[in-house]
Design an enzyme around this catalytic site. Structure first.
Site, PDB file in Angstrom:
ATOM      1  N   ALA A  77      -1.793   2.688   5.074  1.00  0.00           N
ATOM      2  CA  ALA A  77      -1.898   2.464   6.516  1.00  0.00           C
ATOM      3  C   ALA A  77      -3.160   1.650   6.760  1.00  0.00           C
ATOM      4  CB  ALA A  77      -1.950   3.801   7.244  1.00  0.00           C
ATOM      5  N   GLY A 122       0.106   5.145   2.647  1.00  0.00           N
ATOM      6  CA  GLY A 122       1.364   4.849   3.325  1.00  0.00           C
ATOM      7  C   GLY A 122       2.321   4.021   2.467  1.00  0.00           C
ATOM      8  N   GLU A 125       4.011   6.502   0.318  1.00  0.00           N
ATOM      9  CA  GLU A 125       4.931   7.254   1.188  1.00  0.00           C
ATOM     10  C   GLU A 125       6.156   6.426   1.539  1.00  0.00           C
ATOM     11  OE1 GLU A 125       1.609   8.007   3.835  1.00  0.00           O
ATOM     12  OE2 GLU A 125       1.942  10.158   3.674  1.00  0.00           O
ATOM     13  N   GLU A 145      -5.865   9.343   0.479  1.00  0.00           N
ATOM     14  CA  GLU A 145      -6.319   9.765   1.814  1.00  0.00           C
ATOM     15  C   GLU A 145      -7.485  10.749   1.805  1.00  0.00           C
ATOM     16  OE1 GLU A 145      -3.157   9.432   0.929  1.00  0.00           O
ATOM     17  OE2 GLU A 145      -1.987   8.543   2.560  1.00  0.00           O
TER      18      GLU A 145
HETATM   19  N1  COA Z   1      -6.169  -1.137   5.493  1.00  0.00           N
HETATM   20  C1  COA Z   1      -6.779  -2.225   5.996  1.00  0.00           C
HETATM   21  N2  COA Z   1      -7.184  -3.249   5.249  1.00  0.00           N
HETATM   22  C2  COA Z   1      -6.966  -3.180   3.920  1.00  0.00           C
HETATM   23  C3  COA Z   1      -6.348  -2.073   3.322  1.00  0.00           C
HETATM   24  C4  COA Z   1      -5.921  -1.022   4.165  1.00  0.00           C
HETATM   25  N3  COA Z   1      -5.285   0.061   3.694  1.00  0.00           N
HETATM   26  N4  COA Z   1      -6.282  -2.284   1.987  1.00  0.00           N
HETATM   27  C5  COA Z   1      -6.842  -3.483   1.776  1.00  0.00           C
HETATM   28  N5  COA Z   1      -7.267  -4.023   2.930  1.00  0.00           N
HETATM   29  C6  COA Z   1      -7.938  -5.305   3.139  1.00  0.00           C
HETATM   30  C7  COA Z   1      -9.405  -5.223   2.696  1.00  0.00           C
HETATM   31  O1  COA Z   1     -10.196  -4.677   3.718  1.00  0.00           O
HETATM   32  C8  COA Z   1      -9.695  -6.693   2.445  1.00  0.00           C
HETATM   33  O2  COA Z   1      -9.940  -7.337   3.670  1.00  0.00           O
HETATM   34  P1  COA Z   1     -11.135  -8.438   3.791  1.00  0.00           P
HETATM   35  O3  COA Z   1     -10.710  -9.535   2.849  1.00  0.00           O
HETATM   36  O4  COA Z   1     -11.093  -8.818   5.225  1.00  0.00           O
HETATM   37  O5  COA Z   1     -12.386  -7.748   3.346  1.00  0.00           O
HETATM   38  C9  COA Z   1      -8.379  -7.227   1.900  1.00  0.00           C
HETATM   39  O6  COA Z   1      -7.378  -6.283   2.299  1.00  0.00           O
HETATM   40  C10 COA Z   1      -8.365  -7.320   0.394  1.00  0.00           C
HETATM   41  O7  COA Z   1      -8.718  -6.035  -0.124  1.00  0.00           O
HETATM   42  P2  COA Z   1      -9.812  -5.835  -1.273  1.00  0.00           P
HETATM   43  O8  COA Z   1     -10.272  -4.424  -1.214  1.00  0.00           O
HETATM   44  O9  COA Z   1     -10.872  -6.887  -1.199  1.00  0.00           O
HETATM   45  O10 COA Z   1      -8.914  -6.093  -2.565  1.00  0.00           O
HETATM   46  P3  COA Z   1      -9.142  -5.518  -4.035  1.00  0.00           P
HETATM   47  O11 COA Z   1      -8.169  -6.224  -4.903  1.00  0.00           O
HETATM   48  O12 COA Z   1     -10.582  -5.525  -4.402  1.00  0.00           O
HETATM   49  O13 COA Z   1      -8.713  -3.960  -3.952  1.00  0.00           O
HETATM   50  C11 COA Z   1      -7.281  -2.131  -3.293  1.00  0.00           C
HETATM   51  C12 COA Z   1      -7.359  -3.619  -3.692  1.00  0.00           C
HETATM   52  C13 COA Z   1      -5.841  -1.857  -2.883  1.00  0.00           C
HETATM   53  C14 COA Z   1      -7.664  -1.239  -4.486  1.00  0.00           C
HETATM   54  C15 COA Z   1      -8.261  -1.859  -2.124  1.00  0.00           C
HETATM   55  O14 COA Z   1      -8.032  -2.833  -1.102  1.00  0.00           O
HETATM   56  C16 COA Z   1      -8.102  -0.507  -1.494  1.00  0.00           C
HETATM   57  O15 COA Z   1      -8.560   0.475  -2.044  1.00  0.00           O
HETATM   58  N6  COA Z   1      -7.461  -0.437  -0.300  1.00  0.00           N
HETATM   59  C17 COA Z   1      -7.329   0.785   0.455  1.00  0.00           C
HETATM   60  C18 COA Z   1      -6.298   1.694  -0.162  1.00  0.00           C
HETATM   61  C19 COA Z   1      -6.213   2.989   0.609  1.00  0.00           C
HETATM   62  O16 COA Z   1      -7.121   3.777   0.655  1.00  0.00           O
HETATM   63  N7  COA Z   1      -5.044   3.215   1.239  1.00  0.00           N
HETATM   64  C20 COA Z   1      -4.763   4.404   1.959  1.00  0.00           C
HETATM   65  C21 COA Z   1      -5.012   4.239   3.396  1.00  0.00           C
HETATM   66  S1  COA Z   1      -4.653   5.754   4.272  1.00  0.00           S
END
Ligand code: COA
Length: 271
Positions: A77, A122, A125, A145
């Site tokens: 999400a 999400g 999910e 989460e």
């Molecule tokens: N919500 C909002 N933005 C998100 C996102 C999310 N769940 N997941 C990634 N993004 C955005 C990042 O903020 C980043 O934006 P920016 O370029 O403006 O800074 C962009 O997507 C790229 O993500 P980044 O973290 O730089 O990529 P990465 O390859 O280093 O890492 C992940 C990839 C998936 C490991 C990492 O983005 C992450 O941990 N995301 C969150 C996952 C999460 O906790 N999901 C559950 C949410 S309830």
């Protein structure tokens, strides 16, 4: 069990975050919000709801494949959107996402998730709300989460234990673990893992196989399985008995059995 999409009207919908393709009788829905790794905000959830309603209503479509563009299936999400929510807004957001996913899970057509990359929160999910999960060897899946100070909100606490068992689900959710594709395959969360460039072919092969079967029998079988898991064995037994009987009033049952006895492939018409 009620199917969610019969009354919805989605003609001429234009999507900002989805790409829609039709290949034969298979609808491919690709999530395309690359700047945020396909994170689910309210707009994207609404578009998914409409796209699935449209696939459900489309007479030509038998199977839906759901995938993501780029290195992510869905990275969760949208944390930026959620960070500004109060408890009431979070409740509405969670319930909306959960309802969208439930409509996907209970739609009468089969939905295959082709998990191309990150399926977190999400995203995990959403993949679990699909009927079958095929994955790229690069996929990673989990429920981060509790590391963000929240519980899963789109029914991960309910679907993950049903898919992998309570002990493994607790480990993944309570420790906010992300696991790789082979581990997800080992515990039954992914049905199959293939090389990244083989993922869509594998999904299409499976979709074609399902589309070649008697569609009412496919639909009834899905409904009976869902009912048994959700409503208990006795409820599932009763529904299966009725649906099994109903099949004998279809043309496809006559054709399927006649074709077997005549030692030829069946030609189904979906009636
Ligand atoms: N919500 C909002 N933005 C998100 C996102 C999310 N769940 N997941 C990634 N993004 C955005 C990042 O903020 C980043 O934006 P920016 O370029 O403006 O800074 C962009 O997507 C790229 O993500 P980044 O973290 O730089 O990529 P990465 O390859 O280093 O890492 C992940 C990839 C998936 C490991 C990492 O983005 C992450 O941990 N995301 C969150 C996952 C999460 O906790 N999901 C559950 C949410 S309830």
């Amino acid at each position: 069990m009620a199917f969610g999409y019969s009354m919805r009207k989605t003609e001429n919908m234009e999507y900002q975050n989805l790409l829609i393709e039709q290949k034969e009788d298979i609808r491919i829905i690709t999530i395309h919000r690359p700047q945020d790794l396909n994170a689910l905000n309210t707009e994207l959830l609404s578009e998914l709801d409409c796209a699935f309603a449209d696939a459900s209503a489309d007479a030509e479509t038998k199977v839906v494949i759901l995938t993501g563009e780029g290195k992510s299936f869905v990275a969760g999400a949208d944390i930026a959107q959620m960070s500004a929510m109060d408890a009431a807004e979070a409740k509405a957001f969670g319930e909306f996402g959960a309802d969208v996913f439930r409509r996907i899970e209970t739609m009468e057509k089969v939905v295959i998730a082709a998990v191309n990359g990150y399926a977190l929160g999400g995203g995990c999910e959403l993949a679990m709300a699909c009927d079958i999960r095929l994955a790229s060897s690069k996929a990673k899946i989990g429920q981060p989460e509790t590391g963000l100070g929240i519980t899963p909100g789109f029914n991960g606490t309910q679907r993950l234990p049903r898919l992998v068992g309570l002990g493994r689900a607790k480990e993944i959710i309570l420790a906010a673990e992300t696991i790789d594709a082979m581990e997800a395959y080992r515990i039954g969360l992914f049905n199959k893992v293939v090389e990244p460039d083989q993922l869509m072919d594998a999904a299409m092969d499976l979709a074609r196989k399902i589309a070649s079967r008697a569609q009412l029998a496919v639909r009834y079988s899905k409904e009976a399985m869902n009912e048994g898991v959700d409503g208990g064995f006795e409820a599932g037994m009763a529904l299966e008995a009725n649906l099994f009987a109903l099949c004998f009033a279809t043309e496809d049952q006559k054709e399927g059995m006649k074709a077997f006895l005549e030692k030829r492939p069946a030609v189904f018409n979906g009636k």
